[in-house]
Motif scaffolding. Structure first.
Motif, PDB file in Angstrom:
ATOM      1  N   PRO A  19      -6.257 -16.251   2.874  1.00 20.84           N
ATOM      2  CA  PRO A  19      -5.299 -15.929   1.803  1.00 20.84           C
ATOM      3  C   PRO A  19      -5.932 -15.155   0.655  1.00 20.84           C
ATOM      4  CG  PRO A  19      -5.884 -18.259   1.752  1.00 20.84           C
ATOM      5  CD  PRO A  19      -6.488 -17.703   2.999  1.00 20.84           C
ATOM      6  N   VAL A  20      -7.199 -15.423   0.375  1.00 17.73           N
ATOM      7  CA  VAL A  20      -7.884 -14.696  -0.703  1.00 17.73           C
ATOM      8  C   VAL A  20      -8.035 -13.230  -0.330  1.00 17.73           C
ATOM      9  CG1 VAL A  20     -10.010 -14.503  -2.046  1.00 17.73           C
ATOM     10  CG2 VAL A  20      -9.095 -16.768  -1.466  1.00 17.73           C
ATOM     11  N   ALA A  21      -8.487 -12.982   0.908  1.00 17.35           N
ATOM     12  CA  ALA A  21      -8.631 -11.602   1.370  1.00 17.35           C
ATOM     13  C   ALA A  21      -7.277 -10.911   1.415  1.00 17.35           C
ATOM     14  CB  ALA A  21      -9.284 -11.575   2.753  1.00 17.35           C
ATOM     15  N   SER A  22      -6.227 -11.645   1.786  1.00 15.10           N
ATOM     16  CA  SER A  22      -4.888 -11.068   1.839  1.00 15.10           C
ATOM     17  C   SER A  22      -4.451 -10.590   0.469  1.00 15.10           C
ATOM     18  CB  SER A  22      -3.894 -12.104   2.376  1.00 15.10           C
ATOM     19  OG  SER A  22      -2.589 -11.583   2.382  1.00 15.10           O
ATOM     20  N   ARG A  23      -4.675 -11.414  -0.551  1.00 14.03           N
ATOM     21  CA  ARG A  23      -4.288 -11.031  -1.908  1.00 14.03           C
ATOM     22  C   ARG A  23      -5.112  -9.845  -2.404  1.00 14.03           C
ATOM     23  NH1 ARG A  23      -5.114 -15.454  -3.884  1.00 14.03           N
ATOM     24  NH2 ARG A  23      -7.146 -15.171  -4.868  1.00 14.03           N
ATOM     25  N   GLN A  24      -6.422  -9.881  -2.156  1.00  9.27           N
ATOM     26  CA  GLN A  24      -7.291  -8.800  -2.613  1.00  9.27           C
ATOM     27  C   GLN A  24      -6.956  -7.484  -1.916  1.00  9.27           C
ATOM     28  OE1 GLN A  24     -11.146 -10.419  -1.689  1.00  9.27           O
ATOM     29  NE2 GLN A  24     -11.365 -11.427  -3.688  1.00  9.27           N
ATOM     30  N   LEU A  25      -6.759  -7.554  -0.601  1.00 14.12           N
ATOM     31  CA  LEU A  25      -6.482  -6.331   0.153  1.00 14.12           C
ATOM     32  C   LEU A  25      -5.108  -5.771  -0.202  1.00 14.12           C
ATOM     33  CD1 LEU A  25      -7.708  -4.440   2.246  1.00 14.12           C
ATOM     34  CD2 LEU A  25      -6.594  -5.776   4.024  1.00 14.12           C
ATOM     35  N   ALA A  26      -4.111  -6.642  -0.357  1.00 18.00           N
ATOM     36  CA  ALA A  26      -2.776  -6.177  -0.743  1.00 18.00           C
ATOM     37  C   ALA A  26      -2.820  -5.479  -2.090  1.00 18.00           C
ATOM     38  CB  ALA A  26      -1.798  -7.346  -0.780  1.00 18.00           C
ATOM     39  N   ARG A  27      -3.577  -6.038  -3.017  1.00 18.10           N
ATOM     40  CA  ARG A  27      -3.692  -5.406  -4.336  1.00 18.10           C
ATOM     41  C   ARG A  27      -4.382  -4.052  -4.244  1.00 18.10           C
ATOM     42  NH1 ARG A  27      -5.955  -9.298  -6.789  1.00 18.10           N
ATOM     43  NH2 ARG A  27      -8.113  -8.653  -6.537  1.00 18.10           N
ATOM     44  N   GLN A  28      -5.456  -3.963  -3.439  1.00 18.81           N
ATOM     45  CA  GLN A  28      -6.178  -2.702  -3.325  1.00 18.81           C
ATOM     46  C   GLN A  28      -5.337  -1.640  -2.615  1.00 18.81           C
ATOM     47  OE1 GLN A  28      -9.251  -2.089  -4.764  1.00 18.81           O
ATOM     48  NE2 GLN A  28      -8.667   0.017  -4.240  1.00 18.81           N
ATOM     49  N   THR A  32      -3.612   2.202   3.931  1.00 19.20           N
ATOM     50  CA  THR A  32      -2.996   3.094   2.944  1.00 19.20           C
ATOM     51  C   THR A  32      -2.547   4.388   3.595  1.00 19.20           C
ATOM     52  OG1 THR A  32      -4.366   2.172   1.154  1.00 19.20           O
ATOM     53  CG2 THR A  32      -3.379   4.340   0.795  1.00 19.20           C
ATOM     54  N   PHE A  33      -3.468   5.022   4.311  1.00 21.14           N
ATOM     55  CA  PHE A  33      -3.153   6.265   5.022  1.00 21.14           C
ATOM     56  C   PHE A  33      -3.627   6.138   6.455  1.00 21.14           C
ATOM     57  CE2 PHE A  33      -3.922  10.511   6.591  1.00 21.14           C
ATOM     58  CZ  PHE A  33      -2.820  11.213   6.128  1.00 21.14           C
ATOM     59  N   PRO A  34      -2.765   6.353   7.441  1.00 24.66           N
ATOM     60  CA  PRO A  34      -1.408   6.902   7.321  1.00 24.66           C
ATOM     61  C   PRO A  34      -0.276   5.889   7.417  1.00 24.66           C
ATOM     62  CG  PRO A  34      -2.137   7.134   9.573  1.00 24.66           C
ATOM     63  CD  PRO A  34      -3.253   6.408   8.850  1.00 24.66           C
ATOM     64  N   LEU A  35      -0.602   4.562   7.507  1.00 25.30           N
ATOM     65  CA  LEU A  35       0.457   3.589   7.763  1.00 25.30           C
ATOM     66  C   LEU A  35       1.460   3.493   6.628  1.00 25.30           C
ATOM     67  CD1 LEU A  35      -1.361   0.618   9.523  1.00 25.30           C
ATOM     68  CD2 LEU A  35       0.057   2.399  10.530  1.00 25.30           C
ATOM     69  N   THR A  36       0.979   3.480   5.375  1.00 28.40           N
ATOM     70  CA  THR A  36       1.880   3.271   4.242  1.00 28.40           C
ATOM     71  C   THR A  36       2.228   4.585   3.545  1.00 28.40           C
ATOM     72  OG1 THR A  36       0.797   1.118   3.923  1.00 28.40           O
ATOM     73  CG2 THR A  36       2.287   1.869   2.197  1.00 28.40           C
ATOM     74  N   THR A  95       7.579   1.142  -6.785  1.00 30.86           N
ATOM     75  CA  THR A  95       7.480   1.301  -5.333  1.00 30.86           C
ATOM     76  C   THR A  95       6.291   0.536  -4.771  1.00 30.86           C
ATOM     77  OG1 THR A  95       8.467   3.512  -5.515  1.00 30.86           O
ATOM     78  CG2 THR A  95       7.274   2.994  -3.476  1.00 30.86           C
ATOM     79  N   VAL A  96       5.128   0.692  -5.382  1.00 31.22           N
ATOM     80  CA  VAL A  96       3.941   0.010  -4.857  1.00 31.22           C
ATOM     81  C   VAL A  96       4.011  -1.490  -5.133  1.00 31.22           C
ATOM     82  CG1 VAL A  96       2.529   2.074  -5.096  1.00 31.22           C
ATOM     83  CG2 VAL A  96       2.560   0.405  -6.946  1.00 31.22           C
ATOM     84  N   GLY A  97       4.822  -1.899  -6.127  1.00 31.93           N
ATOM     85  CA  GLY A  97       5.034  -3.325  -6.330  1.00 31.93           C
ATOM     86  C   GLY A  97       5.705  -3.966  -5.129  1.00 31.93           C
ATOM     87  N   VAL A  98       6.670  -3.255  -4.540  1.00 31.88           N
ATOM     88  CA  VAL A  98       7.321  -3.734  -3.317  1.00 31.88           C
ATOM     89  C   VAL A  98       6.323  -3.785  -2.167  1.00 31.88           C
ATOM     90  CG1 VAL A  98       9.119  -3.245  -1.615  1.00 31.88           C
ATOM     91  CG2 VAL A  98       9.565  -2.872  -4.048  1.00 31.88           C
ATOM     92  N   VAL A  99       5.479  -2.748  -2.069  1.00 24.94           N
ATOM     93  CA  VAL A  99       4.453  -2.716  -1.022  1.00 24.94           C
ATOM     94  C   VAL A  99       3.523  -3.917  -1.159  1.00 24.94           C
ATOM     95  CG1 VAL A  99       2.467  -1.446  -0.138  1.00 24.94           C
ATOM     96  CG2 VAL A  99       4.550  -0.218  -0.776  1.00 24.94           C
ATOM     97  N   PHE A 100       3.103  -4.218  -2.383  1.00 25.34           N
ATOM     98  CA  PHE A 100       2.209  -5.354  -2.610  1.00 25.34           C
ATOM     99  C   PHE A 100       2.854  -6.659  -2.157  1.00 25.34           C
ATOM    100  CE2 PHE A 100       1.101  -8.923  -5.382  1.00 25.34           C
ATOM    101  CZ  PHE A 100      -0.262  -9.046  -5.101  1.00 25.34           C
ATOM    102  N   LEU A 101       4.107  -6.877  -2.518  1.00 14.79           N
ATOM    103  CA  LEU A 101       4.777  -8.125  -2.166  1.00 14.79           C
ATOM    104  C   LEU A 101       4.906  -8.285  -0.652  1.00 14.79           C
ATOM    105  CD1 LEU A 101       7.594  -8.245  -4.872  1.00 14.79           C
ATOM    106  CD2 LEU A 101       5.520  -9.640  -4.763  1.00 14.79           C
ATOM    107  N   VAL A 102       5.236  -7.190   0.032  1.00  7.94           N
ATOM    108  CA  VAL A 102       5.395  -7.258   1.490  1.00  7.94           C
ATOM    109  C   VAL A 102       4.060  -7.573   2.149  1.00  7.94           C
ATOM    110  CG1 VAL A 102       5.936  -5.940   3.566  1.00  7.94           C
ATOM    111  CG2 VAL A 102       7.401  -5.745   1.548  1.00  7.94           C
ATOM    112  N   TYR A 103       3.004  -6.857   1.765  1.00 11.94           N
ATOM    113  CA  TYR A 103       1.693  -7.081   2.376  1.00 11.94           C
ATOM    114  C   TYR A 103       1.104  -8.428   1.960  1.00 11.94           C
ATOM    115  CZ  TYR A 103       1.459  -2.312   4.181  1.00 11.94           C
ATOM    116  OH  TYR A 103       1.686  -1.162   4.881  1.00 11.94           O
ATOM    117  N   ARG A 104       1.355  -8.825   0.734  1.00 12.89           N
ATOM    118  CA  ARG A 104       0.813 -10.112   0.265  1.00 12.89           C
ATOM    119  C   ARG A 104       1.336 -11.267   1.107  1.00 12.89           C
ATOM    120  NH1 ARG A 104      -1.003 -14.133  -0.345  1.00 12.89           N
ATOM    121  NH2 ARG A 104      -1.601 -15.318  -2.203  1.00 12.89           N
TER     122      ARG A 104
END
Length: 223
Positions: free
Chosen positions: A38-47, A127-131, A168-177
């Motif tokens: 979960p820690v890596a998930s939060r860090q990676l989603a934020r990055q 980030t590129f090219p998936l998102t 927009t990236v806030g939505v991306v963060f929530l989905v990936y988080r």
């Protein structure tokens, strides 16, 4: 530019970019990359969100000028980016148990992620090219190209667009988080099916982007 115009411009950015970015399609790959940490998930989603914000804002602010500097047209960007997207989808479809993502998942079970790990693994392919793939970059560049050239109007349009990119990236963060929660509800079999399905869709999206660019170059109406 009145308040109604500002609100319309603000809504334009996420409404235009989110359907193209479609972070749900990248959720399986994200979940596999971080494993169950979960820690890596939060860090990676934020990055990833930070990376996406930089790509979107950079494309809107300077994308048009960069393309003009190198004499590159948007259709060429679509074709080149589409090739990358299709190649990523093909690799995902033909992935073996020893590929980079699976190896990363195994390492994540015993080794904590460093900041360097997060930064290195956050850009490609998440980030590129998936998102923020070529379609997203082309759309963001087109948004920036439509801003008025008068200084005050340009600054106002840029500020609104930057705020829209942030939403927009806030939505991306929530989905990936919360990608892990989504995959857990799907179960192991469901996750595998979704991953393969998204890989095939990614391949098709890449081919569609290539066709769109080629059709634009040749004046053909894209289906």
């Amino acid at each position: 530019m009145g308040a109604a115009d500002l609100l319309q411009s603000l809504a334009l950015v996420p409404l235009t970019l989110l359907p193209i970015m479609n972070p749900l399609s990248g959720a399986p790959v994200f979940s596999m990359t971080v494993g169950g940490d979960p820690v890596a998930s939060r860090q990676l989603a934020r990055q990833v969100a930070i990376n996406c914000w930089l790509v979107l804002v950079g494309s809107m602010l300077v994308g048009t000028y960069v393309l003009e500097l190198f004499g590159i047209s948007l259709p060429i960007v679509r074709i080149g980016g589409g090739l990358l997207v299709a190649a990523s989808g093909w690799r995902m479809l033909n992935r073996s148990d020893d590929d980079e993502v699976q190896a990363a998942v195994k390492r994540n079970q015993t080794v904590a992620w460093t900041h360097a790990d997060v930064v290195r693994r956050s850009f490609f392919p998440l980030t590129f090219p998936l998102t923020t793939g070529p379609g997203t970059i082309a759309a963001a560049t087109a948004i920036g190209a439509g801003w008025p050239r008068q200084l005050q109007m340009y600054v106002a349009g840029a500020m609104v667009a930057v705020l829209g990119a942030t939403l927009t990236v806030g939505v991306v963060f929530l989905v990936y988080r919360h990608a892990g929660v989504l995959m857990a509800k799907l179960g192991e079999v469901g996750s595998l099916v979704m991953i393969r399905l998204m890989a095939f869709m990614l391949l098709c999206i890449g081919i569609q982007i290539i066709w769109t660019g080629w059709a634009e170059l040749n004046g053909i109406t894209s289906p």
